[in-house]
Write a protein that holds these residues in place. Structure first.
Motif, short mmCIF file in Angstrom:
data_model
loop_
_atom_site.label_atom_id
_atom_site.label_comp_id
_atom_site.label_asym_id
_atom_site.label_seq_id
_atom_site.Cartn_x
_atom_site.Cartn_y
_atom_site.Cartn_z
N GLY A 367 31.75 41.34 45.05
CA GLY A 367 31.69 40.77 43.98
C GLY A 367 32.84 42.11 43.62
O GLY A 367 33.37 42.43 42.84
N SER A 368 33.66 42.87 44.84
CA SER A 368 34.44 43.55 44.61
C SER A 368 35.84 43.51 43.85
O SER A 368 36.37 44.22 42.93
CB SER A 368 34.96 44.31 45.99
OG SER A 368 35.35 43.59 46.29
N SER A 369 36.25 41.53 43.66
CA SER A 369 37.29 41.72 42.73
C SER A 369 36.92 41.31 41.71
O SER A 369 37.98 41.09 40.76
CB SER A 369 38.41 40.42 43.66
OG SER A 369 36.93 39.28 43.60
N GLN A 370 35.66 41.54 41.24
CA GLN A 370 35.37 40.55 39.99
C GLN A 370 34.43 41.96 38.46
O GLN A 370 34.83 42.20 37.35
CB GLN A 370 34.37 39.85 40.44
CG GLN A 370 34.22 38.30 41.39
CD GLN A 370 35.04 37.90 40.33
OE1 GLN A 370 35.26 37.17 39.18
NE2 GLN A 370 36.41 37.52 40.98
N GLU A 371 34.18 42.48 39.28
CA GLU A 371 33.13 44.28 38.46
C GLU A 371 33.24 45.34 39.59
O GLU A 371 33.20 45.68 40.95
CB GLU A 371 31.38 43.98 38.44
CG GLU A 371 31.27 42.94 39.93
CD GLU A 371 29.93 42.52 39.36
OE1 GLU A 371 29.22 42.68 38.07
OE2 GLU A 371 29.34 42.00 40.19
N ALA A 372 33.18 46.38 38.90
CA ALA A 372 33.75 47.90 39.34
C ALA A 372 34.58 48.17 40.42
O ALA A 372 34.41 48.62 41.82
CB ALA A 372 31.60 47.62 40.22
N THR A 373 35.35 46.93 40.07
CA THR A 373 36.82 47.16 40.97
C THR A 373 37.05 48.20 41.26
O THR A 373 37.64 48.76 42.75
CB THR A 373 37.63 46.24 40.81
OG1 THR A 373 37.45 44.34 40.11
CG2 THR A 373 38.85 46.19 41.73
N ALA A 374 37.13 49.79 40.72
CA ALA A 374 37.45 51.29 41.40
C ALA A 374 36.55 51.90 41.60
O ALA A 374 37.30 52.41 42.71
CB ALA A 374 37.98 51.72 39.13
N PRO A 375 35.59 51.52 41.92
CA PRO A 375 34.56 52.28 43.14
C PRO A 375 34.85 51.39 44.07
O PRO A 375 35.37 52.36 45.37
CB PRO A 375 32.78 51.85 41.72
CG PRO A 375 33.20 51.87 41.38
CD PRO A 375 34.95 51.10 40.36
N TRP A 376 34.60 50.37 44.06
CA TRP A 376 34.48 49.37 45.50
C TRP A 376 36.17 49.50 46.04
O TRP A 376 36.88 50.16 46.87
CB TRP A 376 34.55 47.96 45.72
CG TRP A 376 33.24 47.76 45.34
CD1 TRP A 376 32.51 47.19 44.14
CD2 TRP A 376 32.55 47.57 46.35
NE1 TRP A 376 32.01 46.51 44.86
CE2 TRP A 376 31.53 47.10 46.11
CE3 TRP A 376 32.90 47.89 47.76
CZ2 TRP A 376 30.54 46.53 46.72
CZ3 TRP A 376 31.71 47.85 48.18
CH2 TRP A 376 30.31 47.13 47.95
#
Length: 452
Positions: A367-376
């Motif tokens: 779900g890296s494009s949806q939430e918590a994108t910065a740390p991902w």
């Protein structure tokens, strides 16, 4: 527009099950009464009525476009309902909104049909009621004309986000079977059904030119005493957990130039963004050992901030020698696991000089494009710079393509055979995407991308 998995879980539950919703209503009548009142008043809201007036009369030829229109119209309804309730929705209310039947040709619900009937001057006829597909009971239409326009897409064309070339109608029927299967199995055990064969393969066999049915139907038939024809719901349910080790093996097969990795003494896998699915199906990872008989030790490192919700401080960072099947135990083969409640780049930094590159890093449904994108993004950059073989999976095409873009922005040179494309070893236990007339999603259904 892709839907967050967290939103799916909280907003729409696991399956469009009217019986489950009805039970929830009885148990939560007080809150349901408020929602019922809000839904009734929605039909007199001027903004909602204006939206209804804009609905296209002719059936849509492009159902993806209809999905987009449906999503936009839903925003108006959600805004009004939240304002009316003066609170957020509970799970039952979210299920009601998410799985509301709608015409596959135009997106109309029975609510919008009632509003249209009420605003039709001089009309004394009752509002039109939606009818359902006689075969699956999960596709709806408001008129025969609309059904004639979309029936071929529903019952004759292969569904891109299903599996094995099946139609939407066929997948819908499988979902109904799977809901019934889950209900039956829940009476036997409160835990989600999870299964993997205990047999150990005599040697590594390529995962090319095979599939779920070929690999597991026979074993399930023998274990549960059923015919292979009746094994479908078992195989689909088992694929939820098995999709993780099988995706790992598929990625390793395509990221390595030879099969030397199949004969390593120790195989190390780092699982990124790990949470409940990985923990609940932890024993299923032994399938890797069962398919790689020359590997002596499987070492798993699970990293994810949310692991702190599942493991105590005494369990974090501790090495666990996990239980193995009798055959593996007799051969002194090991499955070792460690948990770290950190993002992967934080884990690597904390390990310092003790950090060792794994044979593969994998992020299941990140779900890296949806939430918590910065740390991902930080984790992706670390993986690329450190040249760690990695693979990311996603629930659907939209998420896979969005994550592929993130990976490429981090400098990854994606291996074409590993995404973004449908995952051969994604789970075949499909769920309907909420608020759409098309589309399914599943655990690890798509490969977002992989790189060396």
């Amino acid at each position: 527009m892709p839907v967050l998995e967290e939103e799916r879980e909280l907003l729409f539950g696991n399956a469009p099950n009217v019986e489950v919703f009805s039970i929830a209503v009885l148990e939560n009548w007080k809150s349901h009464k408020a929602m019922c009142k809000a839904l009734h008043s929605l039909e007199t809201d001027e903004e909602f009525k204006s939206m209804v007036e804009t609905l296209q009369t002719a059936p849509y030829e492009d159902l993806k476009k209809l999905d987009a229109v449906t999503h936009s119209n839903l925003v108006i309804q959600l805004r009004y309902l939240r304002s009316s309730l003066k609170r957020d929705f509970n799970v039952s209310e979210r299920n009601l909104i998410g799985w509301e039947p709608r015409c596959m040709g135009c997106g109309r619900t029975e609510r919008t049909l009632r509003v249209e009937a009420a605003s039709s001057k001089g009309s004394t006829s009752a509002p039109v009621a939606l009818k359902s597909c006689h075969a699956c009971k999960m596709a709806f239409y408001c008129s025969q004309n609309h059904w004639d326009a979309v029936q071929h897409q529903h019952a004759e064309e292969s569904c891109e986000d299903g599996h094995d070339g099946l139609t939407q109608c066929h997948i819908n029927q499988e979902i109904r079977q799977d809901v019934a299967f889950a209900s039956i199995m829940a009476k036997a055990s409160p835990n989600e059904f999870s299964w993997a064969p205990e047999r150990v393969k005599p040697s590594w066999e390529s995962l090319e030119n095979t599939n779920w049915d070929k690999e597991y139907s026979s074993g399930i038939s023998q274990v549960f005493g059923i015919s292979t024809e009746a094994a479908g719901p078992f195989v689909r349910a088992a694929s939820v957990g098995l999709s993780m080790p099988m995706t790992i093996l598929w990625a390793l097969e395509h990221l390595n130039t030879d099969d030397a990795w199949t004969r390593k003494d120790t195989l190390t896998i780092h699982v990124l963004g790990a949470f409940d699915v990985e923990i609940n199906h932890a024993n299923i990872f032994e399938e890797i050992l069962h398919r790689l008989p020359e590997v002596k030790t499987l070492r798993l490192v699970l990293c994810g901030p949310e692991l702190a919700k599942l493991a105590s401080s005494s369990e974090l960072k501790k090495e666990f020698d996990m239980e193995t099947c009798p055959t593996c135990a007799a051969r002194k083969r090991k499955r070792i696991q460690r948990l770290y409640a950190q993002t992967y780049h934080e884990y690597a930094k904390a390990m310092g000089s003790n950090f060792a590159k794994p044979d593969l890093a994998v992020a299941f449904n990140s779900g890296s494009s949806q939430e918590a994108t910065a740390p991902w993004k930080e984790t992706m950059s670390f993986l690329v710079k450190t040249r760690i073989p990695s693979v990311f999976t996603a629930y659907n095409r939209d998420e896979a393509e969005a994550e592929a873009t993130l990976l490429q922005s981090a400098g990854a040179k994606l291996v074409p055979e590993l995404g973004p494309l449908k995952n051969v070893w994604g789970s075949i236990s499909c769920k309907k995407e909420p608020n759409r007339v098309t589309s399914f999603y599943a655990i690890n259904s798509w490969l977002a991308g992989a790189f060396r």
